[in-house]
Design a protein around this motif. Structure first.
Motif, PDB file in Angstrom:
ATOM      1  N   ASP A  37      46.631 -77.504   0.167  1.00 33.49           N
ATOM      2  CA  ASP A  37      47.570 -76.085   0.065  1.00 33.49           C
ATOM      3  C   ASP A  37      46.065 -75.445  -0.433  1.00 33.49           C
ATOM      4  OD1 ASP A  37      50.176 -77.178   0.531  1.00 33.49           O
ATOM      5  OD2 ASP A  37      50.986 -76.386  -1.380  1.00 33.49           O
ATOM      6  N   TYR A  38      45.354 -76.010  -1.431  1.00 36.39           N
ATOM      7  CA  TYR A  38      44.312 -75.054  -2.032  1.00 36.39           C
ATOM      8  C   TYR A  38      43.324 -75.578  -0.488  1.00 36.39           C
ATOM      9  CZ  TYR A  38      40.356 -72.904  -4.206  1.00 36.39           C
ATOM     10  OH  TYR A  38      39.077 -72.140  -4.510  1.00 36.39           O
ATOM     11  N   LEU A  39      43.070 -76.218  -0.407  1.00 35.17           N
ATOM     12  CA  LEU A  39      42.061 -77.083   0.885  1.00 35.17           C
ATOM     13  C   LEU A  39      42.491 -76.212   2.122  1.00 35.17           C
ATOM     14  CD1 LEU A  39      40.578 -80.073  -0.245  1.00 35.17           C
ATOM     15  CD2 LEU A  39      40.141 -78.322  -0.378  1.00 35.17           C
ATOM     16  N   LEU A  40      43.483 -76.287   2.190  1.00 36.10           N
ATOM     17  CA  LEU A  40      44.060 -75.681   3.632  1.00 36.10           C
ATOM     18  C   LEU A  40      43.750 -74.172   3.413  1.00 36.10           C
ATOM     19  CD1 LEU A  40      47.420 -77.815   4.454  1.00 36.10           C
ATOM     20  CD2 LEU A  40      45.486 -77.624   5.375  1.00 36.10           C
ATOM     21  N   LYS A  41      44.402 -73.345   2.710  1.00 31.79           N
ATOM     22  CA  LYS A  41      43.750 -71.522   2.519  1.00 31.79           C
ATOM     23  C   LYS A  41      42.873 -71.538   2.535  1.00 31.79           C
ATOM     24  CE  LYS A  41      45.488 -67.790  -0.376  1.00 31.79           C
ATOM     25  NZ  LYS A  41      45.829 -67.544  -1.807  1.00 31.79           N
ATOM     26  N   HIS A  42      41.927 -72.576   2.313  1.00 31.46           N
ATOM     27  CA  HIS A  42      40.274 -71.142   1.571  1.00 31.46           C
ATOM     28  C   HIS A  42      39.462 -72.058   2.887  1.00 31.46           C
ATOM     29  CE1 HIS A  42      40.933 -69.390  -2.326  1.00 31.46           C
ATOM     30  NE2 HIS A  42      42.154 -70.294  -2.521  1.00 31.46           N
ATOM     31  N   SER A  43      40.294 -72.750   3.053  1.00 26.97           N
ATOM     32  CA  SER A  43      38.978 -73.650   4.071  1.00 26.97           C
ATOM     33  C   SER A  43      38.374 -73.003   5.594  1.00 26.97           C
ATOM     34  CB  SER A  43      38.989 -74.893   4.612  1.00 26.97           C
ATOM     35  OG  SER A  43      39.284 -75.676   3.722  1.00 26.97           O
ATOM     36  N   ASP A  44      37.489 -72.296   6.186  1.00 25.52           N
ATOM     37  CA  ASP A  44      37.051 -72.130   7.456  1.00 25.52           C
ATOM     38  C   ASP A  44      37.357 -73.216   8.641  1.00 25.52           C
ATOM     39  OD1 ASP A  44      36.813 -68.934   6.493  1.00 25.52           O
ATOM     40  OD2 ASP A  44      34.994 -69.315   6.486  1.00 25.52           O
ATOM     41  N   ALA A  45      37.521 -74.253   8.174  1.00 27.64           N
ATOM     42  CA  ALA A  45      37.071 -75.781   8.819  1.00 27.64           C
ATOM     43  C   ALA A  45      37.481 -76.586   7.915  1.00 27.64           C
ATOM     44  CB  ALA A  45      35.596 -75.537   9.467  1.00 27.64           C
ATOM     45  N   ILE A  46      37.497 -77.882   8.713  1.00 23.64           N
ATOM     46  CA  ILE A  46      37.836 -79.218   7.208  1.00 23.64           C
ATOM     47  C   ILE A  46      37.308 -80.118   8.665  1.00 23.64           C
ATOM     48  CG2 ILE A  46      39.736 -80.908   6.421  1.00 23.64           C
ATOM     49  CD1 ILE A  46      41.171 -78.081   5.799  1.00 23.64           C
ATOM     50  N   GLU A  81      46.607 -78.029 -12.049  1.00 24.41           N
ATOM     51  CA  GLU A  81      47.005 -76.946 -13.016  1.00 24.41           C
ATOM     52  C   GLU A  81      46.948 -76.473 -14.158  1.00 24.41           C
ATOM     53  OE1 GLU A  81      51.076 -77.376 -12.355  1.00 24.41           O
ATOM     54  OE2 GLU A  81      50.897 -77.674  -9.830  1.00 24.41           O
ATOM     55  N   ALA A  82      46.247 -77.754 -14.375  1.00 28.19           N
ATOM     56  CA  ALA A  82      45.736 -76.798 -16.835  1.00 28.19           C
ATOM     57  C   ALA A  82      44.168 -76.742 -16.101  1.00 28.19           C
ATOM     58  CB  ALA A  82      45.903 -78.069 -17.337  1.00 28.19           C
ATOM     59  N   SER A  83      43.822 -77.792 -15.432  1.00 29.95           N
ATOM     60  CA  SER A  83      42.227 -77.687 -15.556  1.00 29.95           C
ATOM     61  C   SER A  83      41.112 -76.782 -15.970  1.00 29.95           C
ATOM     62  CB  SER A  83      42.127 -78.821 -14.928  1.00 29.95           C
ATOM     63  OG  SER A  83      41.417 -78.324 -13.860  1.00 29.95           O
ATOM     64  N   GLY A  84      42.081 -76.105 -14.285  1.00 30.94           N
ATOM     65  CA  GLY A  84      40.869 -74.363 -14.230  1.00 30.94           C
ATOM     66  C   GLY A  84      39.509 -74.865 -13.273  1.00 30.94           C
ATOM     67  N   PHE A  85      40.045 -76.189 -12.618  1.00 28.98           N
ATOM     68  CA  PHE A  85      39.249 -76.301 -11.559  1.00 28.98           C
ATOM     69  C   PHE A  85      39.233 -75.247  -9.998  1.00 28.98           C
ATOM     70  CE2 PHE A  85      38.277 -78.791  -7.788  1.00 28.98           C
ATOM     71  CZ  PHE A  85      36.839 -78.730  -8.313  1.00 28.98           C
ATOM     72  N   MET A  86      40.475 -75.207  -9.932  1.00 22.49           N
ATOM     73  CA  MET A  86      40.904 -74.080  -8.784  1.00 22.49           C
ATOM     74  C   MET A  86      40.119 -72.551  -8.822  1.00 22.49           C
ATOM     75  SD  MET A  86      42.404 -75.839  -6.350  1.00 22.49           S
ATOM     76  CE  MET A  86      40.628 -76.574  -7.013  1.00 22.49           C
ATOM     77  N   LYS A  87      40.335 -72.228 -10.195  1.00 21.26           N
ATOM     78  CA  LYS A  87      39.947 -71.045 -11.344  1.00 21.26           C
ATOM     79  C   LYS A  87      38.356 -70.603 -10.569  1.00 21.26           C
ATOM     80  CE  LYS A  87      43.366 -69.841 -14.173  1.00 21.26           C
ATOM     81  NZ  LYS A  87      43.728 -69.503 -15.268  1.00 21.26           N
ATOM     82  N   PHE A  88      37.708 -72.153 -11.147  1.00 21.82           N
ATOM     83  CA  PHE A  88      36.377 -71.682 -10.838  1.00 21.82           C
ATOM     84  C   PHE A  88      35.813 -71.801  -9.655  1.00 21.82           C
ATOM     85  CE2 PHE A  88      32.039 -74.205  -9.122  1.00 21.82           C
ATOM     86  CZ  PHE A  88      31.751 -73.555 -10.092  1.00 21.82           C
ATOM     87  N   CYS A  89      36.876 -72.880  -8.216  1.00 22.55           N
ATOM     88  CA  CYS A  89      36.386 -72.710  -7.205  1.00 22.55           C
ATOM     89  C   CYS A  89      36.743 -71.569  -6.396  1.00 22.55           C
ATOM     90  CB  CYS A  89      37.343 -73.292  -6.422  1.00 22.55           C
ATOM     91  SG  CYS A  89      36.268 -75.593  -6.602  1.00 22.55           S
ATOM     92  N   ASP A  90      37.513 -70.596  -7.058  1.00 17.67           N
ATOM     93  CA  ASP A  90      37.819 -69.211  -6.542  1.00 17.67           C
ATOM     94  C   ASP A  90      37.198 -68.313  -6.567  1.00 17.67           C
ATOM     95  OD1 ASP A  90      40.588 -70.211  -5.588  1.00 17.67           O
ATOM     96  OD2 ASP A  90      41.311 -69.104  -7.753  1.00 17.67           O
ATOM     97  N   THR A  91      35.712 -68.470  -7.405  1.00 18.00           N
ATOM     98  CA  THR A  91      34.610 -67.700  -6.941  1.00 18.00           C
ATOM     99  C   THR A  91      33.721 -67.727  -6.150  1.00 18.00           C
ATOM    100  OG1 THR A  91      33.028 -69.438  -8.362  1.00 18.00           O
ATOM    101  CG2 THR A  91      34.834 -68.116  -9.975  1.00 18.00           C
ATOM    102  N   PHE A  92      34.130 -68.291  -5.172  1.00 15.83           N
ATOM    103  CA  PHE A  92      32.909 -68.923  -3.957  1.00 15.83           C
ATOM    104  C   PHE A  92      34.620 -68.518  -2.842  1.00 15.83           C
ATOM    105  CE2 PHE A  92      31.626 -71.565  -6.491  1.00 15.83           C
ATOM    106  CZ  PHE A  92      30.350 -71.394  -7.049  1.00 15.83           C
ATOM    107  N   SER A  93      35.324 -68.178  -2.968  1.00 12.75           N
ATOM    108  CA  SER A  93      36.680 -67.407  -1.911  1.00 12.75           C
ATOM    109  C   SER A  93      36.694 -68.673  -1.207  1.00 12.75           C
ATOM    110  CB  SER A  93      35.904 -66.344  -1.422  1.00 12.75           C
ATOM    111  OG  SER A  93      36.619 -65.612  -0.322  1.00 12.75           O
ATOM    112  N   HIS A  94      35.642 -68.851  -0.567  1.00 13.67           N
ATOM    113  CA  HIS A  94      35.892 -69.633   0.910  1.00 13.67           C
ATOM    114  C   HIS A  94      34.690 -70.627   1.360  1.00 13.67           C
ATOM    115  CE1 HIS A  94      34.441 -67.197   4.070  1.00 13.67           C
ATOM    116  NE2 HIS A  94      34.943 -66.477   3.228  1.00 13.67           N
ATOM    117  N   GLY A  95      35.020 -71.930   1.996  1.00 10.81           N
ATOM    118  CA  GLY A  95      34.110 -72.225   2.370  1.00 10.81           C
ATOM    119  C   GLY A  95      34.665 -73.138   3.398  1.00 10.81           C
ATOM    120  N   ASP A  96      33.861 -74.666   4.018  1.00  4.05           N
ATOM    121  CA  ASP A  96      33.933 -75.726   4.855  1.00  4.05           C
ATOM    122  C   ASP A  96      34.323 -76.740   3.869  1.00  4.05           C
ATOM    123  OD1 ASP A  96      33.069 -74.506   7.350  1.00  4.05           O
ATOM    124  OD2 ASP A  96      31.345 -75.258   7.128  1.00  4.05           O
ATOM    125  N   SER A  97      35.096 -77.760   3.950  1.00  2.88           N
ATOM    126  CA  SER A  97      35.941 -78.485   3.517  1.00  2.88           C
ATOM    127  C   SER A  97      35.949 -80.063   4.333  1.00  2.88           C
ATOM    128  CB  SER A  97      37.041 -78.603   3.164  1.00  2.88           C
ATOM    129  OG  SER A  97      37.826 -77.370   2.255  1.00  2.88           O
TER     130      SER A  97
END
Length: 430
Positions: A283-292, A248-264
Motif C-alpha cells: 500500500d505504501y508503494l501504491l500511495k507514494h509512487s508516481d510510476a511503478i 510497522e515497528a522499524s521506522g523505515f516507512m517514516k524515513f521514506c516519508d521524508t522523500f514524499s514520493h518517487g518512482d518504484s
C-alpha cells in the motif's frame, strides 16, 4: 650484556610500533573509491596503497574475469536496457524506491540512471565498510574469488538467489552487501566519495553507527557518489524486515516519508506482496509512487485497475514452477496479442528474453485500466444453535458425510510442497 638486551628490546618495540602505524596508514589511506575499483577489477588511483597488487597474477585474473563478465552483460542486457529506457521511461522522478532489492544497484541504475536518491531495502545486512588493509597478501585472492562467486546469479540471470546471499554475505572474508554495492557502483562508472553506516530508530531518524543507540530497529548504509556529470547523489541501503510486523515497528516507512514520493522498481520480489502479510509495504508503494516499473512478482495487477495507465512490455507466460500458484489471469489480458511492446532482453525469474515481462504503471486518477470481475458473495453465517440442538446435527452430518479419500504423497511431492513456500525460501517467516 644487559644493556644490549635493553637496547634490543627498545628497537624491537619501535619496529612493532612502526609496523602498526604503517598498517593503520595503509587501511586509512585506501579511499572508498579505490576500494570499490579494486574489488570491481578496475585499477585504483596510482598513489593508492593497493595499486601495487594490480601487477599480481591473482588480481589480473580477477580483472579479466570481471571484464569478460561485464562485456557479455553489456551486450546482452545493459545496452538494451539503456535503449529501452531512453524510448519508454521519459519522465523519471528524482527518488527511486527499490524494495526487496538486496544489493542490486546494477539494475536500479540501468533502469533509473538519473535518480538523485536510491532507497533500497532487503534482509541482508550491509556489513562493515570493506577494509582491504586488514587482509594479508595471501588472503586477497580468496576474498576476491568469493566476491565473484556471490555475483554469479545476478550477472547470469539478473537476480540474486536469497538463500545463497545469506551464505555468501555472512561467511566470506568480505561480508555484507556493501562490497557488492560498491562493486556495482564502480563498474557502472560511478565515483564514490563516502561510505558510512547508520542505525535506524523507530521514529525514522538515522544515527551514525558509532553512537551505538540502544533502540536501533534496522541497519543502514549510505553511499555518496557521482557519475560523469559530477553531481553528487545518494544511495541508501536498509537491512530491514518488510513484512507487516517488521515494517510497522522499524521506522523505515517514516524515513521514506521524508522523500514524499518517487518512482518504484520491483523485480524478482518472490511474489511476497501478493500476500496480506506484506500489505503495508504494498500500500505504501501504491500511495507514494508516481510510476511503478515491475515484473509479475511485484504488486498484483488487480491493484492497478483504477487510477493507473498501464503499458506492458515483453511477454507474460506465467510464474516459474516454484511459484506456480501465483499465476494472474488478468495479466493474460493485459499482455494479450498486440497490446505489449516486445523487449529484447531478459529479466527476473523468467530471465530468457522471450519469456520476460515488465509492466509500467503510471498514476493517473482519470484512467480505468481494467474492469475486475465481481467478487463472489460471502455466504451469511448460519444462526448459532444451542449446544443441545447442535450435537445431534453434528452427529447426523458426520454420519451422512462419506469418508475422505486419503491422498498419498510421494517423496517428490512432499519435497515440492516443502520448498514451495516463498517465505522460508526468501527469508520471511509466515
Amino acid at each position: 650484556m644487559a644493556r644490549m638486551r635493553f637496547l634490543a628490546s627498545i628497537i624491537g618495540a619501535c619496529i612493532v610500533a612502526l609496523t602498526s602505524t604503517a598498517n593503520v596508514s595503509f587501511a586509512a589511506s585506501t579511499s572508498p573509491d579505490d576500494t570499490a575499483r579494486f574489488l570491481a577489477g578496475m585499477p585504483p588511483s596510482a598513489l593508492s596503497p593497493i595499486a601495487k597488487y594490480t601487477g599480481d597474477a591473482f588480481w589480473k585474473q580477477h580483472a579479466k574475469s570481471f571484464d569478460d563478465s561485464w562485456s557479455g552483460l553489456e551486450k546482452r542486457q545493459l545496452s538494451k536496457i539503456r535503449s529501452f529506457v531512453s524510448k519508454n521511461l521519459t519522465n523519471p522522478q528524482p527518488v527511486l524506491f527499490y524494495f526487496f532489492s538486496g544489493p542490486d544497484f546494477l539494475y536500479a541504475d540501468a533502469f533509473f540512471p538519473s535518480a538523485d536518491t536510491y532507497i533500497m531495502a532487503g534482509l541482508e545486512p550491509p556489513g562493515p565498510v570493506p577494509d582491504l588493509g586488514k587482509f594479508s597478501h595471501a588472503e586477497l585472492p580468496g576474498a576476491l574469488r568469493e566476491l565473484r562467486g556471490s555475483l554469479n546469479s545476478v550477472l547470469s540471470y539478473s537476480f540474486f538467489r536469497t538463500k545463497s546471499m545469506r551464505v555468501d554475505f555472512s561467511h566470506g572474508r568480505l561480508t555484507g552487501t556493501l562490497p557488492v554495492l560498491m562493486t556495482f557502483l564502480a563498474r557502472s562508472g560511478k565515483t564514490i566519495y563516502d561510505v558510512s553506516l547508520f542505525d535506524l530508530q523507530a521514529d525514522g531518524t538515522l544515527h551514525p553507527e558509532d553512537e551505538k543507540i540502544a533502540n536501533a530497529t534496522a541497519k543502514a548504509a549510505k553511499i555518496i557518489f557521482s557519475d560523469n556529470t559530477g553531481k553528487k547523489r545518494t544511495l541508501y541501503y536498509f537491512s530491514t524486515d518488510l513484512s507487516n510486523g517488521g515494517i510497522e515497528a522499524s521506522g523505515f516507512m517514516k524515513f521514506c516519508d521524508t522523500f514524499s514520493h518517487g518512482d518504484s522498481f520491483i523485480k524478482s520480489a518472490s511474489y511476497l506482496m501478493h500476500e496480506d502479510k506484506f500489505s503495508t509495504v504494498r500500500d505504501y508503494l501504491l500511495k507514494h509512487s508516481d510510476a511503478i516499473l515491475e515484473d509479475d512478482s511485484g504488486i498484483p495487477i488487480r491493484f492497478f485497475a483504477q487510477g493507473w495507465r498501464l503499458q506492458p512490455y515483453g511477454r507474460y507466460v506465467g510464474p516459474i514452477p516454484l511459484f506456480a500458484g501465483q499465476r494472474q489471469a488478468q495479466l493474460n489480458d493485459v499482455f494479450g496479442k498486440g497490446r505489449a511492446t516486445p523487449i529484447d532482453f531478459g529479466l527476473g525469474y523468467r530471465w530468457r528474453p522471450m519469456e520476460s515481462n515488465l509492466l509500467h504503471a503510471v498514476k493517473d486518477s482519470t484512467v480505468t485500466a481494467m474492469v475486475l470481475p465481481p467478487e463472489k458473495p460471502v455466504a451469511e453465517p448460519a444462526q448459532r444453535k444451542s449446544r443441545v440442538e447442535a450435537k445431534p446435527a453434528i452427529r447426523e452430518s458426520k454420519a451422512d458425510t462419506p469418508p475422505r479419500r486419503r491422498v498419498r504423497y510421494s517423496a517428490r511431492n512432499k519435497e515440492q510442497a516443502r520448498v514451495y513456500n516463498p517465505y522460508t525460501i526468501f527469508g520471511y517467516k509466515p
